[in-house]
Write a protein that holds these residues in place. Structure first.
Motif, PDB file in Angstrom:
ATOM      1  N   LEU A  90       2.737 -46.784 -29.644  1.00  0.00           N
ATOM      2  CA  LEU A  90       1.787 -47.258 -28.925  1.00  0.00           C
ATOM      3  C   LEU A  90       1.510 -48.868 -28.917  1.00  0.00           C
ATOM      4  CD1 LEU A  90      -1.321 -44.660 -29.468  1.00  0.00           C
ATOM      5  CD2 LEU A  90       0.453 -44.702 -27.692  1.00  0.00           C
ATOM      6  N   PRO A  96      -7.420 -44.915 -25.776  1.00  0.00           N
ATOM      7  CA  PRO A  96      -7.311 -43.680 -26.476  1.00  0.00           C
ATOM      8  C   PRO A  96      -7.387 -42.631 -25.422  1.00  0.00           C
ATOM      9  CG  PRO A  96      -8.555 -44.915 -27.685  1.00  0.00           C
ATOM     10  CD  PRO A  96      -8.311 -45.782 -26.400  1.00  0.00           C
ATOM     11  N   GLU A  97      -8.261 -42.977 -24.377  1.00  0.00           N
ATOM     12  CA  GLU A  97      -8.127 -42.164 -23.043  1.00  0.00           C
ATOM     13  C   GLU A  97      -6.989 -41.720 -22.531  1.00  0.00           C
ATOM     14  OE1 GLU A  97      -9.853 -39.405 -21.531  1.00  0.00           O
ATOM     15  OE2 GLU A  97     -10.995 -40.317 -22.662  1.00  0.00           O
ATOM     16  N   VAL A  99      -4.136 -41.793 -24.245  1.00  0.00           N
ATOM     17  CA  VAL A  99      -3.589 -41.104 -24.956  1.00  0.00           C
ATOM     18  C   VAL A  99      -3.892 -39.611 -24.815  1.00  0.00           C
ATOM     19  CG1 VAL A  99      -2.874 -40.570 -27.366  1.00  0.00           C
ATOM     20  CG2 VAL A  99      -3.313 -42.871 -26.766  1.00  0.00           C
ATOM     21  N   SER A 100      -4.975 -39.187 -24.748  1.00  0.00           N
ATOM     22  CA  SER A 100      -5.619 -37.891 -24.485  1.00  0.00           C
ATOM     23  C   SER A 100      -5.077 -37.504 -23.361  1.00  0.00           C
ATOM     24  CB  SER A 100      -7.194 -37.968 -24.353  1.00  0.00           C
ATOM     25  OG  SER A 100      -7.590 -38.390 -25.677  1.00  0.00           O
ATOM     26  N   TYR A 103      -1.413 -36.292 -23.966  1.00  0.00           N
ATOM     27  CA  TYR A 103      -1.533 -35.089 -24.463  1.00  0.00           C
ATOM     28  C   TYR A 103      -1.922 -33.963 -23.385  1.00  0.00           C
ATOM     29  CZ  TYR A 103      -0.216 -35.992 -29.419  1.00  0.00           C
ATOM     30  OH  TYR A 103       0.450 -36.500 -30.375  1.00  0.00           O
ATOM     31  N   ARG A 104      -2.860 -34.153 -22.673  1.00  0.00           N
ATOM     32  CA  ARG A 104      -3.182 -33.053 -21.836  1.00  0.00           C
ATOM     33  C   ARG A 104      -1.854 -32.634 -20.851  1.00  0.00           C
ATOM     34  NH1 ARG A 104      -7.986 -35.667 -21.175  1.00  0.00           N
ATOM     35  NH2 ARG A 104      -7.497 -36.663 -19.351  1.00  0.00           N
ATOM     36  N   ALA A 107       0.416 -30.558 -23.017  1.00  0.00           N
ATOM     37  CA  ALA A 107      -0.398 -29.408 -23.497  1.00  0.00           C
ATOM     38  C   ALA A 107      -0.621 -28.282 -22.277  1.00  0.00           C
ATOM     39  CB  ALA A 107      -1.907 -29.559 -23.892  1.00  0.00           C
ATOM     40  N   THR A 122       1.415 -41.220 -34.542  1.00  0.00           N
ATOM     41  CA  THR A 122       1.533 -42.243 -33.813  1.00  0.00           C
ATOM     42  C   THR A 122       2.087 -43.514 -34.641  1.00  0.00           C
ATOM     43  OG1 THR A 122      -0.856 -42.772 -34.079  1.00  0.00           O
ATOM     44  CG2 THR A 122      -0.357 -41.630 -32.381  1.00  0.00           C
TER      45      THR A 122
ATOM     46  N   MET B   1      -9.722 -47.818 -32.700  1.00  0.00           N
ATOM     47  CA  MET B   1      -9.526 -46.096 -33.346  1.00  0.00           C
ATOM     48  C   MET B   1      -8.377 -46.183 -34.354  1.00  0.00           C
ATOM     49  SD  MET B   1      -8.957 -43.047 -30.884  1.00  0.00           S
ATOM     50  CE  MET B   1     -11.048 -42.790 -30.543  1.00  0.00           C
ATOM     51  N   GLU B   3      -5.475 -43.855 -36.712  1.00  0.00           N
ATOM     52  CA  GLU B   3      -4.827 -42.752 -36.342  1.00  0.00           C
ATOM     53  C   GLU B   3      -5.463 -41.671 -36.745  1.00  0.00           C
ATOM     54  OE1 GLU B   3      -0.886 -42.552 -38.093  1.00  0.00           O
ATOM     55  OE2 GLU B   3      -0.483 -40.674 -37.255  1.00  0.00           O
ATOM     56  N   LEU B   6      -7.734 -40.752 -33.979  1.00  0.00           N
ATOM     57  CA  LEU B   6      -7.035 -40.135 -33.131  1.00  0.00           C
ATOM     58  C   LEU B   6      -6.562 -38.757 -33.149  1.00  0.00           C
ATOM     59  CD1 LEU B   6      -6.005 -41.492 -30.178  1.00  0.00           C
ATOM     60  CD2 LEU B   6      -3.863 -41.848 -31.125  1.00  0.00           C
ATOM     61  N   ARG B   9      -9.392 -36.304 -32.635  1.00  0.00           N
ATOM     62  CA  ARG B   9      -9.637 -36.151 -30.915  1.00  0.00           C
ATOM     63  C   ARG B   9      -8.600 -35.270 -30.384  1.00  0.00           C
ATOM     64  NH1 ARG B   9     -11.362 -41.183 -27.510  1.00  0.00           N
ATOM     65  NH2 ARG B   9     -11.356 -40.381 -25.579  1.00  0.00           N
ATOM     66  N   LEU B  10      -7.567 -35.496 -30.791  1.00  0.00           N
ATOM     67  CA  LEU B  10      -6.500 -34.714 -30.090  1.00  0.00           C
ATOM     68  C   LEU B  10      -6.394 -33.248 -30.389  1.00  0.00           C
ATOM     69  CD1 LEU B  10      -3.607 -37.569 -30.010  1.00  0.00           C
ATOM     70  CD2 LEU B  10      -5.261 -36.874 -27.977  1.00  0.00           C
ATOM     71  N   LEU B  13      -6.803 -30.343 -28.092  1.00  0.00           N
ATOM     72  CA  LEU B  13      -5.854 -30.304 -27.021  1.00  0.00           C
ATOM     73  C   LEU B  13      -4.679 -29.443 -27.393  1.00  0.00           C
ATOM     74  CD1 LEU B  13      -6.053 -34.042 -25.466  1.00  0.00           C
ATOM     75  CD2 LEU B  13      -7.459 -31.779 -24.716  1.00  0.00           C
ATOM     76  N   LEU B  14      -4.431 -29.138 -28.530  1.00  0.00           N
ATOM     77  CA  LEU B  14      -2.969 -28.952 -29.112  1.00  0.00           C
ATOM     78  C   LEU B  14      -2.988 -27.205 -28.839  1.00  0.00           C
ATOM     79  CD1 LEU B  14      -2.135 -31.121 -32.173  1.00  0.00           C
ATOM     80  CD2 LEU B  14      -1.978 -31.569 -29.469  1.00  0.00           C
ATOM     81  N   PRO B  15      -2.189 -26.792 -27.977  1.00  0.00           N
ATOM     82  CA  PRO B  15      -1.980 -25.290 -28.098  1.00  0.00           C
ATOM     83  C   PRO B  15      -1.223 -24.854 -29.380  1.00  0.00           C
ATOM     84  CG  PRO B  15      -0.343 -26.451 -26.515  1.00  0.00           C
ATOM     85  CD  PRO B  15      -1.219 -27.584 -27.041  1.00  0.00           C
TER      86      PRO B  15
END
Lengths: 313, 313
Positions: A90, A96-97, A99-100, A103-104, A107, A122, B1, B3, B6, B9-10, B13-15
């Motif tokens: 990164l 960070p939004e 990054v999310s 990941y979405r 995912a 990261t 932020m 790591e 982060l 936060r993530l 989201l992780l399946p």
């Protein structure tokens, strides 16, 4: 030096051990990790901003594509993906939004294929975003379809349509996991690869890995995409639609060979099983090396001896 | 932020799926891939030119360090590494001889630990070299030592010496694989991590993962490296040697906790088994959160609540 040449140079350096069934040079490594009846597939793939996507690409699509590319490699072995790890480089101050969102996108695709994302890390990449996916998969022991098994006289088949992928498909493609598993189980293809460098280049990889065979493709049989045809008629950088189908790359379709005696039965069974996905028999494996294109009007011409790089030059 | 923030936060989201025994947040993911009696460890780690090494770093050492970092993570779980894949991002015109040297550095270390390199891939990275390693390992089922198991009253131990790693050790360190396996087998540590962010930061990770416990470190017991002591006496950027030992990072030593009743027996057994490697009991797990340093002269002071980032500011 091409990536292919670099790999050939590095291969002798790579230590092996009893786990490794198939090492460098196929879509995935194939490992025996002691699971009864199964082999483990292992793959990594990286994408870099400005090379594989642009700063304007929506982050969901970046994440989705990064995983989809690896899933496509597992599909090309006839396997099932299981667990992924994500490495992100990164730039400082990266939102960070975003990054999310990245990941979405990953995912969502992972969930649809029952793939777990078991973590990642990261790091700092000063100039541009990069991401690398490491993916594990599973395949019945001895059932992984390699690049190296093509045989003289085999029919050459390819799923979907080719060319013009940059118009969107390269971000939204569906990895052919169901198709790859079904093919491996029902028809034991002799060789299989996913089309990332273009039909000509990837067929070249298969032919070289299979002992230096060649192929004759039949021009009217090539499944040229609508996007490639539209592009051929418009724009300054237009190239003939057939050339696009042969060399654009990033199609992420499955290219495989089967005994020619099985081809008709396979095409019939495919239509019933995957009515929404085109399957084309595009040519045949021959003794004379290189990829050749037969045009009913202008006859036979060489396409590519060494794959994408040579054809493009 | 950071790591850490982060990842927090993530995580939602992780399946997940049935393979995942331990997901994001430990040194490695722990997977059940169906191997009787064993779990699979899965780790990725990336290094970027200008961040983890300089353009002047010899390529053999770059390759060696990239793999060694991952091996250290497997060591911190008490596991054995098995197979690695290598992802390289290469600037245009990068010398193939340097790529070979990089692989040689990796391959030498891999061979010494019976690790196979089963392939990899290269991509273009316009400004700077990056490399990412994906590593698999094996550990007895249920035997992986996690970060999250520290208990109230545990003794805190650390291998080797800490601080001043940038003077060379960060490129040449020996991953503590034998030590990690021996500890896991003979003394079942409650929690273990490798020291990459610095003793204070990594101990913070363990304490937070273990339900928000705290720790008291005893200043005279800290194994301050000679390099950190020399640095503290010289140079404009000198920091106190103890601060270096607590926060420099990249030591790649093992930090772990055991029941305090086992500490003396462990120290004795260690001396016989690993006479060339120092092992220090540096403190004890307590209820009051945060990491605290006890100095016989000046008393107790807080070191770090949130790890490396806070202490450094």
């Amino acid at each position: 030096m091409t990536e292919f040449q670099l790999i050939e140079r590095l291969k002798p350096l790579l230590p092996a051990n009893a786990c490794v069934v198939v090492g460098a040079g196929d879509d995935c490594a194939v490992l025996d990790t002691g699971t009864p009846g199964a082999h483990t597939l292992f793959k990594t793939d990286a994408m870099v901003e400005g090379i594989h996507f642009t700063p304007e690409t929506p982050p969901e699509k970046i994440g989705r594509k990064a995983l989809a590319r690896c899933l496509s490699d597992v599909a090309a072995m006839g396997g099932s993906p299981t667990v992924a790890l994500v490495t992100l480089g990164l730039p400082p101050g990266f939102d960070p939004e975003r990054v999310s969102a990245l990941y979405r996108g990953m995912a969502d695709l992972a969930s649809r294929h029952s793939v777990a994302i078991a973590g990642g890390e990261t790091t700092t990449s000063p100039e541009r975003l990069f991401l690398s996916i490491a993916l594990l998969g599973s395949v019945p022991a001895g059932g992984a379809v390699l690049r190296s098994g093509a045989r003289l006289g085999d029919a050459i088949l390819v799923t979907g349509e080719l060319g013009g992928s940059l118009d969107g498909w390269h971000l939204d493609f569906e990895p052919r996991l169901d198709e790859g598993r079904w093919l491996a189980r029902e028809f034991s293809p002799h060789a299989m690869i996913d089309v990332s460098d273009g039909l000509a280049g990837d067929l070249g990889h298969v032919l070289r890995a299979s002992g230096g065979l060649g192929a004759e493709l039949f021009k009217p049989a090539l499944p040229v995409s609508r996007a490639a045809k539209v592009r051929a008629r418009t724009g300054d950088l237009a190239k003939p639609a057939v050339a696009a189908a042969l060399t654009d790359g990033e199609d992420f379709e499955l290219l495989f060979t089967v005994a020619s005696a099985d081809a008709v039965r396979l095409l019939d069974a495919w239509k019933r099983r995957f009515p929404g996905v085109r399957l084309s028999c595009v040519g045949r494996v021959q003794e004379r090396p290189g990829v050749w294109l037969r045009d009913p009007r202008s006859g036979l011409q060489p396409v590519a001896a060494g794959g994408y790089e040579h054809f493009a030059s």
